[in-house]
Design a protein around this motif. Structure first.
Motif, PDB file in Angstrom:
ATOM      1  N   LEU A 219     -13.725  13.861 -25.298  1.00 14.07           N
ATOM      2  CA  LEU A 219     -12.494  13.635 -25.569  1.00 14.07           C
ATOM      3  C   LEU A 219     -12.244  12.994 -26.978  1.00 14.07           C
ATOM      4  O   LEU A 219     -13.505  12.185 -27.065  1.00 14.07           O
ATOM      5  CB  LEU A 219     -10.833  12.571 -25.004  1.00 14.07           C
ATOM      6  CG  LEU A 219     -11.407  14.426 -23.504  1.00 14.07           C
ATOM      7  CD1 LEU A 219     -10.443  12.658 -23.066  1.00 14.07           C
ATOM      8  CD2 LEU A 219     -11.211  15.508 -23.454  1.00 14.07           C
ATOM      9  N   ASP A 220     -11.096  13.501 -27.722  1.00 15.05           N
ATOM     10  CA  ASP A 220     -11.411  12.386 -28.831  1.00 15.05           C
ATOM     11  C   ASP A 220     -10.974  10.703 -28.896  1.00 15.05           C
ATOM     12  O   ASP A 220     -11.491  10.351 -29.240  1.00 15.05           O
ATOM     13  CB  ASP A 220     -10.399  13.172 -30.008  1.00 15.05           C
ATOM     14  CG  ASP A 220     -11.452  14.519 -30.785  1.00 15.05           C
ATOM     15  OD1 ASP A 220     -12.341  14.277 -31.786  1.00 15.05           O
ATOM     16  OD2 ASP A 220     -10.883  15.672 -30.231  1.00 15.05           O
ATOM     17  N   CYS A 221     -10.158  10.708 -28.017  1.00 11.09           N
ATOM     18  CA  CYS A 221      -9.848   9.545 -27.325  1.00 11.09           C
ATOM     19  C   CYS A 221     -10.384   8.907 -27.003  1.00 11.09           C
ATOM     20  O   CYS A 221     -10.456   7.509 -26.653  1.00 11.09           O
ATOM     21  CB  CYS A 221      -8.397   9.869 -26.858  1.00 11.09           C
ATOM     22  SG  CYS A 221      -8.771  10.154 -25.317  1.00 11.09           S
ATOM     23  N   THR A 234      -3.676   7.163 -30.286  1.00 12.68           N
ATOM     24  CA  THR A 234      -5.350   8.038 -30.120  1.00 12.68           C
ATOM     25  C   THR A 234      -5.931   9.725 -29.991  1.00 12.68           C
ATOM     26  O   THR A 234      -7.117   8.992 -30.580  1.00 12.68           O
ATOM     27  CB  THR A 234      -4.939   8.706 -28.079  1.00 12.68           C
ATOM     28  OG1 THR A 234      -3.893   9.548 -28.088  1.00 12.68           O
ATOM     29  CG2 THR A 234      -4.458   7.071 -27.302  1.00 12.68           C
ATOM     30  N   CYS A 235      -4.989  10.144 -31.157  1.00 12.04           N
ATOM     31  CA  CYS A 235      -6.152  11.369 -31.358  1.00 12.04           C
ATOM     32  C   CYS A 235      -4.864  11.878 -32.523  1.00 12.04           C
ATOM     33  O   CYS A 235      -3.505  11.609 -32.298  1.00 12.04           O
ATOM     34  CB  CYS A 235      -6.209  12.078 -30.101  1.00 12.04           C
ATOM     35  SG  CYS A 235      -4.532  13.098 -29.649  1.00 12.04           S
ATOM     36  N   ASN A 257      -5.802   5.097 -22.320  1.00  9.73           N
ATOM     37  CA  ASN A 257      -4.546   5.986 -22.264  1.00  9.73           C
ATOM     38  C   ASN A 257      -4.557   6.780 -21.558  1.00  9.73           C
ATOM     39  O   ASN A 257      -5.718   6.853 -21.082  1.00  9.73           O
ATOM     40  CB  ASN A 257      -4.714   6.052 -23.986  1.00  9.73           C
ATOM     41  CG  ASN A 257      -5.232   7.616 -24.127  1.00  9.73           C
ATOM     42  OD1 ASN A 257      -6.784   7.009 -24.637  1.00  9.73           O
ATOM     43  ND2 ASN A 257      -5.957   8.549 -24.275  1.00  9.73           N
ATOM     44  N   ILE A 259      -4.485  10.712 -19.665  1.00  9.93           N
ATOM     45  CA  ILE A 259      -4.108  11.443 -20.345  1.00  9.93           C
ATOM     46  C   ILE A 259      -2.791  12.532 -19.235  1.00  9.93           C
ATOM     47  O   ILE A 259      -3.262  13.118 -18.130  1.00  9.93           O
ATOM     48  CB  ILE A 259      -5.961  12.081 -19.699  1.00  9.93           C
ATOM     49  CG1 ILE A 259      -6.943  11.481 -19.934  1.00  9.93           C
ATOM     50  CG2 ILE A 259      -5.912  13.903 -19.647  1.00  9.93           C
ATOM     51  CD1 ILE A 259      -7.211  11.328 -21.409  1.00  9.93           C
ATOM     52  N   THR A 261      -0.547  14.592 -20.969  1.00  9.57           N
ATOM     53  CA  THR A 261       0.535  15.435 -22.186  1.00  9.57           C
ATOM     54  C   THR A 261      -0.262  16.714 -22.270  1.00  9.57           C
ATOM     55  O   THR A 261      -1.543  16.956 -21.951  1.00  9.57           O
ATOM     56  CB  THR A 261       0.111  15.203 -23.278  1.00  9.57           C
ATOM     57  OG1 THR A 261      -0.667  15.055 -24.111  1.00  9.57           O
ATOM     58  CG2 THR A 261       0.836  13.580 -24.049  1.00  9.57           C
ATOM     59  N   TYR A 263      -1.231  18.250 -24.438  1.00  6.60           N
ATOM     60  CA  TYR A 263      -2.018  18.412 -26.110  1.00  6.60           C
ATOM     61  C   TYR A 263      -2.776  18.583 -24.802  1.00  6.60           C
ATOM     62  O   TYR A 263      -5.098  18.244 -25.005  1.00  6.60           O
ATOM     63  CB  TYR A 263      -1.575  17.389 -27.115  1.00  6.60           C
ATOM     64  CG  TYR A 263      -0.696  17.639 -27.765  1.00  6.60           C
ATOM     65  CD1 TYR A 263      -1.016  18.213 -28.468  1.00  6.60           C
ATOM     66  CD2 TYR A 263       0.082  16.723 -27.821  1.00  6.60           C
ATOM     67  CE1 TYR A 263      -0.234  18.782 -29.589  1.00  6.60           C
ATOM     68  CE2 TYR A 263       1.170  16.776 -28.372  1.00  6.60           C
ATOM     69  CZ  TYR A 263       1.482  17.435 -29.021  1.00  6.60           C
ATOM     70  OH  TYR A 263       2.565  17.958 -30.393  1.00  6.60           O
ATOM     71  N   CYS A 267      -6.908  19.876 -25.469  1.00  2.00           N
ATOM     72  CA  CYS A 267      -8.291  19.017 -24.753  1.00  2.00           C
ATOM     73  C   CYS A 267      -9.264  19.518 -23.850  1.00  2.00           C
ATOM     74  O   CYS A 267     -10.940  19.358 -23.688  1.00  2.00           O
ATOM     75  CB  CYS A 267      -8.181  17.275 -25.198  1.00  2.00           C
ATOM     76  SG  CYS A 267      -7.470  17.161 -26.743  1.00  2.00           S
TER      77      CYS A 267
HETATM   78  S1  SF4 Z   1      -4.609  14.763 -26.922  1.00  2.00           S
HETATM   79 FE1  SF4 Z   1      -4.903  13.492 -25.184  1.00  2.00          FE
HETATM   80  S2  SF4 Z   1      -7.229  13.960 -24.014  1.00  2.00           S
HETATM   81 FE2  SF4 Z   1      -6.418  15.155 -26.035  1.00  2.00          FE
HETATM   82  S3  SF4 Z   1      -7.887  13.340 -27.510  1.00  2.00           S
HETATM   83 FE3  SF4 Z   1      -5.331  13.523 -27.177  1.00  2.00          FE
HETATM   84  S4  SF4 Z   1      -5.038  11.078 -25.494  1.00  2.00           S
HETATM   85 FE4  SF4 Z   1      -7.313  11.938 -25.355  1.00  2.00          FE
END
Ligand code: SF4
Length: 284
Positions: A219-221, A234-235, A257, A259, A261, A263, A267
């Motif tokens: 994950l990007d975060c 976070t991203c 953070n 997980i 949302t 979004y 991911c």
């Molecule tokens: S949308 Fe959520 S899972 Fe995806 S990188 Fe951002 S915080 Fe992480």
């Protein structure tokens, strides 16, 4: 029995990717699938200041940054884009997320010169969404297909190795898109390999999805944070969204953070990080 819902937690293992949002709303295009909620006008001047970027680079001096990503909306509309690029290239490689409309041969030549002044690389992530001109322009706006092909030709002429970012808007599947896009690239003289394409699922903001798995590869975060005019998030998906708030400065920010949302659901469905480059594959 009382069951209390707790969202899965993501931990930043290392800050390898520093995303910088040069502008949140300034873009010359209005793509149908964009996750940004745009204002009606295209003349918003919400650019991040160079001082904020300098401070962030200073505060992350002990972090193992591998790449700085300049993004937006459209980052190349920033009036100090070239200065910011040079500044970031002093630290590590820089990836520019762009729709390609500001790249022509002259600009590509200039960018090669800027890259040559540094010890690091400039990488381009160019947005194009369909191999068919009419379908692409229906998503991204009239003329965008030709603009991005011109940008690709200009970049390869100066030995850049661009990555094409494709959102699977019509849900055709990665294999089909890869095959068709490789043919287009070949026609314009770009011998693109699999790692020159990043095909992502479409995040449909009008159709909320649920998180129904906690299995993901990356994950990007987990490896990055985004700096915006409002602070650290976070991203890129959650830039300026209170649910993705990590702090106001890199001297003191949260490395964990939830997980939770819509979004995040995209991911997880996508498995691999949507924004950060997988350098093990890119270098192949
Ligand atoms: S949308 Fe959520 S899972 Fe995806 S990188 Fe951002 S915080 Fe992480």
């Amino acid at each position: 029995m009382n069951t209390i819902y707790t969202a899965p937690i993501s931990k930043l293992t290392e800050l390898n990717n520093l995303f910088i949002e040069l502008t949140a709303k300034n873009c010359n295009q209005r793509c149908k699938h964009c996750y940004i909620d745009f204002p009606l006008t295209k003349t918003v001047k919400d650019f991040i200041s160079i001082d904020v970027i300098k401070e962030a680079l200073n505060d992350t001096a002990n972090e193992n940054l591998e790449c700085i990503y300049l993004m937006g909306a459209e980052p190349m509309t920033h009036p100090d884009f070239n200065t910011i690029l040079r500044l970031c290239l002093k630290r590590c490689s820089v990836c520019i997320f762009t729709n390609g409309s500001f790249i022509n041969e002259k600009k590509a030549r200039f960018l090669k010169k800027v890259e040559g002044e540094s010890n690091y690389e400039i990488i381009f992530k160019l947005s194009i969404d369909h191999y068919n001109e009419i379908k692409n322009d229906d998503i991204r706006g009239r003329g965008s297909y030709r603009q991005v092909l011109h940008a690709i030709k200009s970049l390869i002429k100066y030995d850049f190795n661009p990555i094409l970012c494709i959102t699977d808007y019509y849900q055709e599947g990665k294999e089909t898109l890869l095959k068709e896009f490789k043919q287009i690239c070949q026609k314009i003289g770009f011998e693109a390999k699999d790692n020159n394409f990043k095909i992502n699922n479409w995040y449909n903001k009008n159709q909320p999805t649920e998180i129904n798995s906690t299995n993901w590869k990356s994950l990007d975060c987990e490896n990055g944070r985004i700096l915006t005019t409002k602070g650290i998030y976070t991203c890129p998906f959650l830039a300026n969204d209170h649910r993705g708030r990590s702090g106001s400065k890199f001297t003191d920010f949260s490395r964990k953070n939830a997980i939770e949302t819509n979004y995040c659901a995209t991911c997880i469905e996508n498995q691999e990080a949507l924004f950060g480059i997988n350098f093990d594959l890119y270098k192949d």
